[in-house]
Design a protein around this motif. Structure first.
Motif, short mmCIF file in Angstrom:
data_model
loop_
_atom_site.label_atom_id
_atom_site.label_comp_id
_atom_site.label_asym_id
_atom_site.label_seq_id
_atom_site.Cartn_x
_atom_site.Cartn_y
_atom_site.Cartn_z
N ARG A 31 -25.23 2.76 22.17
CA ARG A 31 -24.09 3.63 22.49
C ARG A 31 -23.42 4.15 21.22
N GLU A 32 -24.23 4.49 20.24
CA GLU A 32 -23.71 5.01 18.99
C GLU A 32 -24.37 6.34 18.66
N VAL A 33 -23.60 7.20 18.00
CA VAL A 33 -24.08 8.52 17.60
C VAL A 33 -23.99 8.63 16.08
N PHE A 34 -24.92 9.37 15.49
CA PHE A 34 -25.04 9.51 14.03
C PHE A 34 -24.20 10.70 13.57
N LEU A 35 -23.21 10.44 12.69
CA LEU A 35 -22.32 11.49 12.20
C LEU A 35 -21.71 11.07 10.88
N LYS A 36 -20.93 11.98 10.30
CA LYS A 36 -20.13 11.61 9.13
C LYS A 36 -18.77 12.26 9.24
N LYS A 37 -17.80 11.67 8.56
CA LYS A 37 -16.45 12.21 8.51
C LYS A 37 -16.11 12.51 7.06
N ASP A 38 -15.67 13.75 6.81
CA ASP A 38 -15.28 14.13 5.45
C ASP A 38 -14.04 15.01 5.52
N GLU A 39 -13.76 15.72 4.44
CA GLU A 39 -12.54 16.53 4.41
C GLU A 39 -12.55 17.65 5.45
N ASN A 40 -13.73 17.97 5.97
CA ASN A 40 -13.84 19.01 6.99
C ASN A 40 -13.75 18.45 8.41
N GLY A 41 -13.55 17.14 8.54
CA GLY A 41 -13.48 16.50 9.85
C GLY A 41 -14.79 15.82 10.20
N SER A 94 -10.80 18.00 19.64
CA SER A 94 -10.90 19.02 18.59
C SER A 94 -12.34 19.49 18.39
N LEU A 95 -13.28 18.89 19.11
CA LEU A 95 -14.70 19.23 18.97
C LEU A 95 -15.30 19.59 20.33
N PRO A 96 -14.76 20.60 21.02
CA PRO A 96 -15.23 20.83 22.40
C PRO A 96 -16.71 21.15 22.51
N ASP A 97 -17.22 22.04 21.67
CA ASP A 97 -18.64 22.39 21.76
C ASP A 97 -19.53 21.20 21.39
N GLU A 98 -19.19 20.54 20.28
CA GLU A 98 -19.99 19.42 19.82
C GLU A 98 -19.89 18.24 20.77
N ALA A 99 -18.71 18.05 21.38
CA ALA A 99 -18.54 16.94 22.32
C ALA A 99 -19.45 17.12 23.53
N PHE A 100 -19.47 18.32 24.09
CA PHE A 100 -20.33 18.59 25.24
C PHE A 100 -21.80 18.45 24.84
N ALA A 101 -22.17 19.05 23.72
CA ALA A 101 -23.56 19.00 23.29
C ALA A 101 -23.99 17.56 23.01
N GLY A 102 -23.14 16.79 22.34
CA GLY A 102 -23.49 15.42 22.00
C GLY A 102 -23.63 14.53 23.22
#
Length: 274
Positions: A31-41, A94-102
């Motif tokens: 139940r984990e997704v691969f991502l990173k958090k930086d100055e751009n969110g 704050s991530l509507p498109d990415e949230a749905f896609a993910g």
């Protein structure tokens, strides 16, 4: 809600696509997704970040951008700055498109992962080249993606709404009565059964509100409003619910994040839905 992706159009039809550098890549572990958090969110990997590592499986398109599932070679993929984190990150408003896609990509990941062997003969199944399916070359069985229909129920009692909190689940926010449809059961019958099982109430005036794909649980959620009929005494199923109580409309807190159908229904009632 999570499927409301603005001007983007979701293309679910199965196609063959070669990946382009700017296409999205989704990698999951349990139940984990691969991502990173930086100055751009919050940032999700693109094909160009992989530099040819692993194998990509086409999933869908949102407008001109394709989305791929990444089957990585090693136990832990290594991309600078990226890491696995809970799929709860996909509920970020704050991530509507990415949230749905993910969340949709996760739904397909679970299905591909859990159907690599045929349930009929036990032999290895392969990705079908004609449609979204797995195909057993041994017995010919075709395995289609699993979608689980479930109901979300807003039970009204005049100016009050029955609100709950789940027992023994990670999500601790306010909820409504909910449950899965059984085989041979219409959505309205599921409403009646689940309400009786979870809070011991009879309901009437069952009305359809809307639906929502919820990929983190492989669900298709069907939202209904209804009215309590007769005695409004709540008999809570303690195994399912930690709290079940009538809340006056004016005491319901505004729902700031309405990605989920439940929150949308609560907010709709709070604003005066009759």
């Amino acid at each position: 809600m999570i499927q409301d992706i603005g001007l983007g159009r979701y293309h679910v039809e199965y196609e063959i696509h070669e990946p382009s550098d700017n296409d999205f890549v989704w990698a999951f572990k349990v139940r984990e997704v691969f991502l990173k958090k930086d100055e751009n969110g919050t940032v999700f990997p693109r094909v160009k970040d992989l530099k040819g590592k692993g194998r990509l499986q086409y999933l869908f398109r949102i407008e001109g951008i394709s989305h791929f599932l990444w089957w990585f070679d090693q136990e832990e993929p290594e991309l600078p700055g990226f890491m696995f984190t809970s799929t709860q990150a996909l509920r970020d408003p704050s991530l509507p498109d990415e949230a749905f896609a993910g969340m949709t990509a996760y739904h397909l990941f679970v299905w591909y992962r859990d159907n690599c062997y045929c349930g009929r003969c036990g032999k290895k199944a392969e990705i079908y080249d004609r449609e979204r399916a797995m195909h057993c070359l041994n017995c010919g069985n075709i395995i289609y993606p699993k979608i689980c229909p479930a109901v979300i129920v807003g039970i009204r009692n005049g100016n009050k709404l029955l609100m709950t909190r789940y027992a023994n689940r990670p999500f601790r926010g306010r909820a409504l009565v909910a449950g899965f449809c059984e085989i041979g059961e219409a959505g309205e019958d599921t409403v009646r059964r689940e309400v009786m099982e979870e809070v011991g109430l009879k309901v009437t005036n069952i009305r359809y509100f809307g639906s929502q794909p919820w990929g983190s649980e492989t669900d298709l959620l069907l939202g209904y409003f209804c009215d309590v009929e007769g005695d409004d005494t709540i008999v809570r199923d303690a195994g399912e619910l930690a709290i079940a109580e009538w809340i006056e409309r004016e005491d319901i807190e505004p729902q700031k994040n309405t990605l989920a159908l439940t929150a949308t229904m609560i907010e709709t009632f709070r604003k005066g839905f009759d």
